[in-house]
Design a protein around this motif. Structure first.
Motif, PDB file in Angstrom:
ATOM      1  N   LEU A  31       0.842  -1.197   0.000  1.00 57.95           N
ATOM      2  CA  LEU A  31       0.000   0.000   0.000  1.00 57.95           C
ATOM      3  C   LEU A  31       0.878   1.248   0.000  1.00 57.95           C
ATOM      4  O   LEU A  31       1.840   1.333   0.762  1.00 57.95           O
ATOM      5  CB  LEU A  31      -0.908   0.019   1.227  1.00 57.95           C
ATOM      6  N   HIS A  32       0.523   2.202  -0.847  1.00 63.21           N
ATOM      7  CA  HIS A  32       1.270   3.464  -0.903  1.00 63.21           C
ATOM      8  C   HIS A  32       0.736   4.426   0.148  1.00 63.21           C
ATOM      9  O   HIS A  32      -0.473   4.527   0.362  1.00 63.21           O
ATOM     10  CB  HIS A  32       1.137   4.109  -2.290  1.00 63.21           C
ATOM     11  N   TRP A  33       1.645   5.122   0.810  1.00 64.17           N
ATOM     12  CA  TRP A  33       1.263   6.163   1.749  1.00 64.17           C
ATOM     13  C   TRP A  33       2.237   7.330   1.623  1.00 64.17           C
ATOM     14  O   TRP A  33       3.371   7.161   1.187  1.00 64.17           O
ATOM     15  CB  TRP A  33       1.195   5.649   3.187  1.00 64.17           C
ATOM     16  N   ASP A  34       1.769   8.506   2.014  1.00 64.12           N
ATOM     17  CA  ASP A  34       2.576   9.720   1.932  1.00 64.12           C
ATOM     18  C   ASP A  34       2.929  10.288   3.301  1.00 64.12           C
ATOM     19  O   ASP A  34       4.000  10.869   3.476  1.00 64.12           O
ATOM     20  CB  ASP A  34       1.827  10.799   1.132  1.00 64.12           C
ATOM     21  N   ILE A  35       2.033  10.142   4.266  1.00 64.46           N
ATOM     22  CA  ILE A  35       2.220  10.733   5.586  1.00 64.46           C
ATOM     23  C   ILE A  35       1.846   9.699   6.644  1.00 64.46           C
ATOM     24  O   ILE A  35       0.833   9.011   6.523  1.00 64.46           O
ATOM     25  CB  ILE A  35       1.336  11.986   5.764  1.00 64.46           C
ATOM     26  N   ALA A  36       2.683   9.626   7.682  1.00 66.44           N
ATOM     27  CA  ALA A  36       2.365   8.779   8.833  1.00 66.44           C
ATOM     28  C   ALA A  36       1.978   9.697   9.991  1.00 66.44           C
ATOM     29  O   ALA A  36       2.698  10.645  10.303  1.00 66.44           O
ATOM     30  CB  ALA A  36       3.560   7.920   9.225  1.00 66.44           C
ATOM     31  N   PHE A  37       0.834   9.421  10.585  1.00 68.93           N
ATOM     32  CA  PHE A  37       0.392  10.156  11.762  1.00 68.93           C
ATOM     33  C   PHE A  37       0.643   9.282  12.987  1.00 68.93           C
ATOM     34  O   PHE A  37       0.438   8.069  12.933  1.00 68.93           O
ATOM     35  CB  PHE A  37      -1.099  10.490  11.665  1.00 68.93           C
ATOM     36  N   VAL A  38       1.091   9.927  14.067  1.00 63.16           N
ATOM     37  CA  VAL A  38       1.459   9.184  15.265  1.00 63.16           C
ATOM     38  C   VAL A  38       0.755   9.758  16.486  1.00 63.16           C
ATOM     39  O   VAL A  38       0.650  10.980  16.637  1.00 63.16           O
ATOM     40  CB  VAL A  38       2.985   9.239  15.512  1.00 63.16           C
ATOM     41  N   SER A  39       0.313   8.856  17.322  1.00 62.26           N
ATOM     42  CA  SER A  39      -0.234   9.196  18.623  1.00 62.26           C
ATOM     43  C   SER A  39       0.304   8.144  19.597  1.00 62.26           C
ATOM     44  O   SER A  39       0.982   7.206  19.189  1.00 62.26           O
ATOM     45  CB  SER A  39      -1.761   9.173  18.570  1.00 62.26           C
TER      46      SER A  39
END
Length: 134
Positions: free
Chosen positions: A79-87
């Motif tokens: 899967l392609h992704w551009d941004i990783a969000f973290v919590s």
């Protein structure tokens, strides 16, 4: 602690009084349906667009001390992704949260990201740099 890099994030998680579990939602930047010529032009310049969550995972800080390990694991999904969000989630009584406990918070993160509510999350580029979204 002011988090200015991915290693800062890991150090901050390790410094917390209770064990932490990190929550990651990976999103792809896409053009919205019916995009105007101006929106297309902005998107082609790396601005604008809509963020669509495509993948999520929870990890202990020690499992992803190096961001490149996380990227390599995500690439195995295809899967392609551009941004990783973290919590992060805090444990209780010295016990770290488990993956089952992370399921609902991850779903909520995905919903918030899809709705454009991203200010409360740390955002990372594919190379692990912290980015600001406007």
């Amino acid at each position: 602690m002011n988090i200015q890099s991915y290693p800062d994030l890991i150090r901050a998680a390790d410094m917390q009084p209770e064990p932490q579990r990190l929550l990651f939602v990976f999103a792809a930047a896409e053009l919205p349906d019916g995009a105007t010529a101006e929106q297309i032009s902005q998107f082609e310049q790396g601005e604008g667009g809509a963020l669509t969550p495509v993948l999520c995972v929870d990890k202990l800080p020690a499992e992803v001390a190096d961001f490149h390990v996380l990227v390599a694991e995500s690439e195995q999904t295809g899967l392609h992704w551009d941004i990783a969000f973290v919590s992060a989630m805090s444990g209780r009584g010295g016990m770290q949260p488990n993956s089952d406990e992370a399921e609902q918070p991850l779903k909520m993160m995905m919903e918030q990201i899809q709705a454009g509510m991203v200010a409360q999350f740390l955002a990372l580029s594919r190379d692990g740099q912290i980015i600001q979204l406007y």
